[in-house]
Structures are given as C-alpha cells and as structure tokens.
Write an enzyme that holds these catalytic residues in place. Sequence first.
Site, PDB file in Angstrom:
ATOM      1  N   SER A  64       0.799  -1.228   0.000  1.00  0.00           N
ATOM      2  CA  SER A  64       0.000   0.000   0.000  1.00  0.00           C
ATOM      3  C   SER A  64       0.827   1.272   0.000  1.00  0.00           C
ATOM      4  CB  SER A  64      -0.940   0.012   1.208  1.00  0.00           C
ATOM      5  OG  SER A  64      -0.204  -0.051   2.418  1.00  0.00           O
ATOM      6  N   ASP A 355      -3.692   8.112   8.172  1.00  0.00           N
ATOM      7  CA  ASP A 355      -4.618   7.240   8.887  1.00  0.00           C
ATOM      8  C   ASP A 355      -3.812   6.514   9.964  1.00  0.00           C
ATOM      9  OD1 ASP A 355      -3.256   5.192   7.553  1.00  0.00           O
ATOM     10  OD2 ASP A 355      -4.817   4.914   6.048  1.00  0.00           O
ATOM     11  N   HIS A 358      -0.710   4.756   7.467  1.00  0.00           N
ATOM     12  CA  HIS A 358      -0.020   5.381   6.343  1.00  0.00           C
ATOM     13  C   HIS A 358       0.317   6.843   6.615  1.00  0.00           C
ATOM     14  CE1 HIS A 358      -2.603   2.127   4.708  1.00  0.00           C
ATOM     15  NE2 HIS A 358      -1.487   1.827   4.055  1.00  0.00           N
TER      16      HIS A 358
END
Length: 380
Positions: A64, A355, A358
């Site tokens: 990610s 978040d 991340h």
Amino acid sequence: MKSFFQSLLLFLPQILSYFLVLLWCSSITIITFHHKTCCAFGVSSNNNLPNNESVPAVIVFGDSIVDPGNNNYIATLIKCDFLPYGRDFAAGNSPTGRFSNGLVPSDIIAAKFGVKKLLPPYLDPNLKLEDLITGVSFASGGAGYDPLTAQLVSVIPLSDQLEMFKEYIEKIKRGVGDERSGRIVSKSIYIVCVGSDDIANTYAQYPIRQAHYDIPSYTDLMADQASTFLQELYGLGARRIGVFGLTVIGCVPSQRTLDGGIERACSDSANQGALLFNSKLSSQMDLLNKKFPDARLVYLDCYTPFLDMLQNPTKYGFEVTKKGCCGTGNIEVTLLCNPYSIDTCSDASNYIFWDSYHPTEKAYKILSSLVLDNKIKDFF
C-alpha cells in the site's frame, strides 16, 4: 454517498473482524489525470543524475505504500478510492486509490528521477502506450514477501506482480519494438517496497505462522522470498533495483493501539522483527550484488530516518506523531477511514500519519528525500 454507506454496511462484519486482529500495510503506493495534471503537484524532479545518465521509466512493486490504485480494480476490502483519501490530491478531493491524503512514494520517486510526477497503477484500463513506457506501479495494498500475506486479504501477491511485469514487457515490445523496449527494461529504476504486513499482520495476528516459525525463522522466510523475487526480477532484465527495508512499524498508530498497552507505546516486538529482517535483507542484497556484477541493487534504509522523524517531529515541521489525521487516528484505515469518520483533522500537514498506518503526503516527501537523495548515485 448512499452506495458507499450500503457497501460499508454489507462488509461491516468482515471489516470489524479483520481490524480487530490486525492492521496491515508496509514500510513505508491511476489515475485519469496523467501528464496534464502534473503542474498541480509541488514535487521537484532530479535533473542532475550522475554521469549524464537518463532514466526512461520507474517501475514499482510492493504494497500500500507504493500502490497508486491497483486495488481499485480487484475484489478486496483493502481499498481507499473514496474520501477523505485523496483530500489533498491535485486540486483536492480526488480519491484515486492512493493510501494517503495526496501523493505516495511511487509518485515522489518517479519525480526524483526526472521521469514524471505521477506513477499510475498498471491495472488502470485507461493507460496509453506513452504512460506505460515511462513506468507504472504493480503494487497492491496488503501484499507481502510471505505469499500467505496477500492471500489472507485477497490482494495481488508479488508473484502475480511479476507476471504482470512480464505482460508489461510484451506490451511495450509491441508498441516500440525490441530494441527500445530492451533499453527501457535495462535502464529503468525499479523500486520494491513491501514486508511490514508480513510481521504486523500475518505473523503477529495469525497462529498458523506462529505455530511453525519464531521471529528469526520467519524473517529467514521473508529474506529468502525477497532474494528469490529479486533474482527473478534480474532474470527479466532489471538492473537498477532499489529495495526499501521495513520502517518503524511498531510505532505506527494502529500498532500502538493493538500492542502498546494503555499508554499506547511502540510495539517493541514489531520493531525488533523489522530490524532483524532489515539486516537479513541487506545481507542478501550484498550477496546478489556479488553474484550479478552488472546490476546495482541498492538497500534503502527507512527505519533510521523515520525513527528520527517520530522522535524529533518539530525538526521536520510536525506536531502529532501518535495518531493519524483521519477520525480518532488510533485505528481507522481503509474502509474504517471514510466520509463518515468524525474528528478528522482539518490540516494534515501537522501530522506524520494520515490514517492509523499510512503517512501523510508531507511525511512521505520528507522521508523519501531522507532515504533516497544520497543513494541516487548508487543506481548508476
């Protein structure tokens, strides 16, 4: 909004179950904007590469951190193609599938090598030949070196990312011919960024791995898988390969929440696992550099600089280090960070984390410079 809310309710039992036992991601990433929107991004490119070298493309594999939206096109819960993700992307409020409020490292790195300002996801059906020949990201949020990691959350494993790269090579061969495509493959910069999900999720939260491995043997498995992947990538023609080590995964907000006790301290076990893997990865890369003298495999340490950012936030212009901007910042990520998340901060530039796992675009830019700027010469 209604369709999003209905989807959220449909998957809510799975989401809650999933996030109570893990939080996924890696060390430290689509779009329909392409080149015409590059002016909207304040990312400087590096036009002074050593020995007048040029880089035709940047090609990325991983999770990610470097997924710019491939997960938009697969059946998985690991998605972020909705607000508030992308809140500060381009002109604003443009969720693209990047796991941040704006740019991610794949974009930033492509700009640093003077290639382009945005690195698109390979699975974007709107990509044209000119997009392909300057590079793409095959990364998929939730992937890992351990094949089980991607399987658990239904994302694209490294083996399939490599298969997509083979397909990519055939596409550019058909488009620009064997000679030019050969130069693109051999002269491009390759970035690999993956592995934190293996330790923070697959090993820590699933007994199936703990029953067969302790941390030393599990990091051996990861390092062996990394070595195999890099050798296969070399076999397909890659020569300039940068590999990110794991970051301070025990200090991300979600790991503080899950394993940090009432004071939400850093998870020492996760950090020790990251350091152990990093030492093995670096050693494997040293061996591969000796085995393949025509290659440049560059180990990229992001653990040390990111730890400094967390310990000395004001030095880098940050105020908040223990929670993310989205919602409470303690647990929200992917579908739990959504348009209905209350208490989302108004200014993400004060936060290291967007978040609960991340970083923000600002943190990504700073970290990318700390990690890469002094290493660029090592690729040539």
